[in-house]
Motif scaffolding. Structure first.
Motif, PDB file in Angstrom:
ATOM      1  N   ASP A 252      47.633  36.310  35.253  1.00 36.22           N
ATOM      2  CA  ASP A 252      47.081  37.662  35.317  1.00 36.22           C
ATOM      3  C   ASP A 252      46.299  37.921  34.045  1.00 36.22           C
ATOM      4  O   ASP A 252      46.669  37.440  32.968  1.00 36.22           O
ATOM      5  CB  ASP A 252      48.213  38.690  35.468  1.00 36.22           C
ATOM      6  CG  ASP A 252      47.676  40.054  35.840  1.00 36.22           C
ATOM      7  OD1 ASP A 252      47.068  40.696  34.972  1.00 36.22           O
ATOM      8  OD2 ASP A 252      47.857  40.471  36.996  1.00 36.22           O
ATOM      9  N   PHE A 253      45.201  38.697  34.165  1.00 36.18           N
ATOM     10  CA  PHE A 253      44.393  39.024  32.996  1.00 36.18           C
ATOM     11  C   PHE A 253      45.206  39.780  31.948  1.00 36.18           C
ATOM     12  O   PHE A 253      44.840  39.812  30.775  1.00 36.18           O
ATOM     13  CB  PHE A 253      43.186  39.864  33.407  1.00 36.18           C
ATOM     14  CG  PHE A 253      42.063  39.043  33.990  1.00 36.18           C
ATOM     15  CD1 PHE A 253      42.044  37.668  33.853  1.00 36.18           C
ATOM     16  CD2 PHE A 253      41.021  39.656  34.666  1.00 36.18           C
ATOM     17  CE1 PHE A 253      41.017  36.914  34.390  1.00 36.18           C
ATOM     18  CE2 PHE A 253      39.991  38.913  35.204  1.00 36.18           C
ATOM     19  CZ  PHE A 253      39.983  37.541  35.071  1.00 36.18           C
ATOM     20  N   ILE A 256      46.115  37.839  28.919  1.00 42.71           N
ATOM     21  CA  ILE A 256      45.062  37.351  28.023  1.00 42.71           C
ATOM     22  C   ILE A 256      44.739  38.434  27.005  1.00 42.71           C
ATOM     23  O   ILE A 256      44.373  39.567  27.375  1.00 42.71           O
ATOM     24  CB  ILE A 256      43.803  36.973  28.810  1.00 42.71           C
ATOM     25  CG1 ILE A 256      44.144  35.896  29.856  1.00 42.71           C
ATOM     26  CG2 ILE A 256      42.715  36.484  27.879  1.00 42.71           C
ATOM     27  CD1 ILE A 256      42.987  35.533  30.750  1.00 42.71           C
ATOM     28  N   GLN A 259      38.926  39.109  24.775  1.00 40.91           N
ATOM     29  CA  GLN A 259      37.989  38.615  25.795  1.00 40.91           C
ATOM     30  C   GLN A 259      37.684  39.674  26.865  1.00 40.91           C
ATOM     31  O   GLN A 259      37.597  39.372  28.059  1.00 40.91           O
ATOM     32  CB  GLN A 259      38.554  37.347  26.463  1.00 40.91           C
ATOM     33  CG  GLN A 259      38.916  36.229  25.523  1.00 40.91           C
ATOM     34  CD  GLN A 259      37.701  35.651  24.815  1.00 40.91           C
ATOM     35  OE1 GLN A 259      36.589  35.701  25.337  1.00 40.91           O
ATOM     36  NE2 GLN A 259      37.902  35.122  23.614  1.00 40.91           N
ATOM     37  N   GLU A 260      37.495  40.920  26.414  1.00 39.53           N
ATOM     38  CA  GLU A 260      37.328  42.012  27.368  1.00 39.53           C
ATOM     39  C   GLU A 260      36.053  41.853  28.199  1.00 39.53           C
ATOM     40  O   GLU A 260      36.045  42.119  29.400  1.00 39.53           O
ATOM     41  CB  GLU A 260      37.322  43.355  26.635  1.00 39.53           C
ATOM     42  CG  GLU A 260      38.626  43.669  25.910  1.00 39.53           C
ATOM     43  CD  GLU A 260      39.807  43.728  26.861  1.00 39.53           C
ATOM     44  OE1 GLU A 260      39.595  44.082  28.041  1.00 39.53           O
ATOM     45  OE2 GLU A 260      40.922  43.402  26.442  1.00 39.53           O
ATOM     46  N   LYS A 263      36.565  39.086  30.816  1.00 37.15           N
ATOM     47  CA  LYS A 263      37.458  39.524  31.892  1.00 37.15           C
ATOM     48  C   LYS A 263      36.748  40.504  32.827  1.00 37.15           C
ATOM     49  O   LYS A 263      36.923  40.455  34.045  1.00 37.15           O
ATOM     50  CB  LYS A 263      38.721  40.144  31.307  1.00 37.15           C
ATOM     51  CG  LYS A 263      39.646  39.124  30.651  1.00 37.15           C
ATOM     52  CD  LYS A 263      40.994  39.738  30.310  1.00 37.15           C
ATOM     53  CE  LYS A 263      40.885  40.721  29.156  1.00 37.15           C
ATOM     54  NZ  LYS A 263      42.218  41.213  28.726  1.00 37.15           N
ATOM     55  N   ARG A 264      35.945  41.372  32.244  1.00 40.43           N
ATOM     56  CA  ARG A 264      35.211  42.345  33.092  1.00 40.43           C
ATOM     57  C   ARG A 264      34.170  41.638  33.938  1.00 40.43           C
ATOM     58  O   ARG A 264      33.958  41.988  35.102  1.00 40.43           O
ATOM     59  CB  ARG A 264      34.560  43.399  32.202  1.00 40.43           C
ATOM     60  CG  ARG A 264      33.832  44.482  32.989  1.00 40.43           C
ATOM     61  CD  ARG A 264      33.343  45.579  32.089  1.00 40.43           C
ATOM     62  NE  ARG A 264      32.658  46.614  32.857  1.00 40.43           N
ATOM     63  CZ  ARG A 264      32.101  47.694  32.330  1.00 40.43           C
ATOM     64  NH1 ARG A 264      32.167  47.885  31.015  1.00 40.43           N
ATOM     65  NH2 ARG A 264      31.507  48.580  33.075  1.00 40.43           N
TER      66      ARG A 264
END
Length: 266
Positions: A252-253, A256, A259-260, A263-264
């Motif tokens: 799941d993100f 993490i 690293q926004e 991830k987006r």
């Protein structure tokens, strides 16, 4: 002819046997006061002076929302029906799609077996300094027109409801974009229900804590608001997607850090 505005009274100095020159009043050539009364309300003739009581304007307020990126903000749709010659004006930084909504709203109201007001109609989309885009304000503007014209009772539930939707010329409600952030905004700000097109019902129902009220047409919504035929709220099984099986990913993100942007993008 001269005109003075004192309180809510218009005073016209003209002989009672002279017809006003305006083209809109030519139908009153036999009785000049009759044509004026149609537009200005009650009239009395006092020694050659024509007094026309304009009366109070009728104002309604309906709540909607607009989206900027992934965020939404409240839009107050204020509708004023005043005395005077028929006109239709929308203010509050509307774009071309909203400006063209005047013809969609006019046709949709008439084709829903209700009357479009034959008066001076002004709609303000507040806050006035924020650009408004898209046809999603068709529905709240149409509802506001009927409330201001007293064709729908000004219910207390309007203060706790959002209205979003595009109108077709025959009064059907069409799909609009950005329903999910609008619904999230409604929940976060304490609204209890959202009225929207039937095609948007599933997307809005993914958000918990709000009553989703889907409508196929403007006529159906009018009957609901009048208490003639109630619209049932939309419910869907949670944690599942239409046409897809439930997925339990191994990763799941949320695991993490940082690293926004990546991830987006994913």
């Amino acid at each position: 002819r001269s005109e003075n505005i004192i309180s809510r009274t218009c005073i016209f100095y003209l002989p009672s046997d002279v017809m006003p020159e305006s083209r809109n009043f030519r139908q009153a050539y036999r009785d000049p006061l009759k044509g004026l009364e149609k537009y200005y309300g009650s009239i009395t003739n006092r020694k050659g002076l024509v007094w026309m009581e304009a009366g109070l304007n009728k104002v309604a307020k309906i709540f909607s929302a607009a989206t900027i990126g992934l965020d939404s903000y409240l839009v107050e749709v204020e509708v004023d029906i005043g005395t005077g010659l028929p006109s239709f004006t929308i203010v509050g930084l509307p774009d071309k799609a909203i400006d063209e909504s005047k013809e969609r709203i006019r046709a949709a109201i008439k084709n829903s077996n209700v009357e479009f007001p034959n008066h001076r109609l002004t709609i303000n989309l507040a806050p006035a300094d924020m650009k408004k885009e898209g046809p999603s304000f068709d529905l709240p503007m149409a509802v506001g027109i009927l409330v201001a014209g007293e064709q729908i009772e000004n219910l207390d539930e309007f203060k706790k409801s959002l209205f979003v939707g595009e109108l077709s010329l025959n009064g059907e409600l069409r799909h609009v974009n950005g329903i999910l952030p609008v619904t999230i905004f409604a929940v976060q700000n304490g609204y209890e229900r959202i009225y929207l097109p039937e095609e948007n019902a599933y997307e809005a129902s993914l958000v918990k804590g709000i009553e989703v009220m889907p409508a196929k047409s403007f006529r159906e919504l009018i009957k609901h608001l009048r208490g003639e035929a109630i619209i049932n709220s939309y419910h869907v099984a949670r944690h599942t997607c239409q046409g897809q099986e439930e997925v339990n990913p191994e990763f799941d993100f949320a695991y993490i850090a940082g690293q926004e942007q990546a991830k987006r993008a994913l």
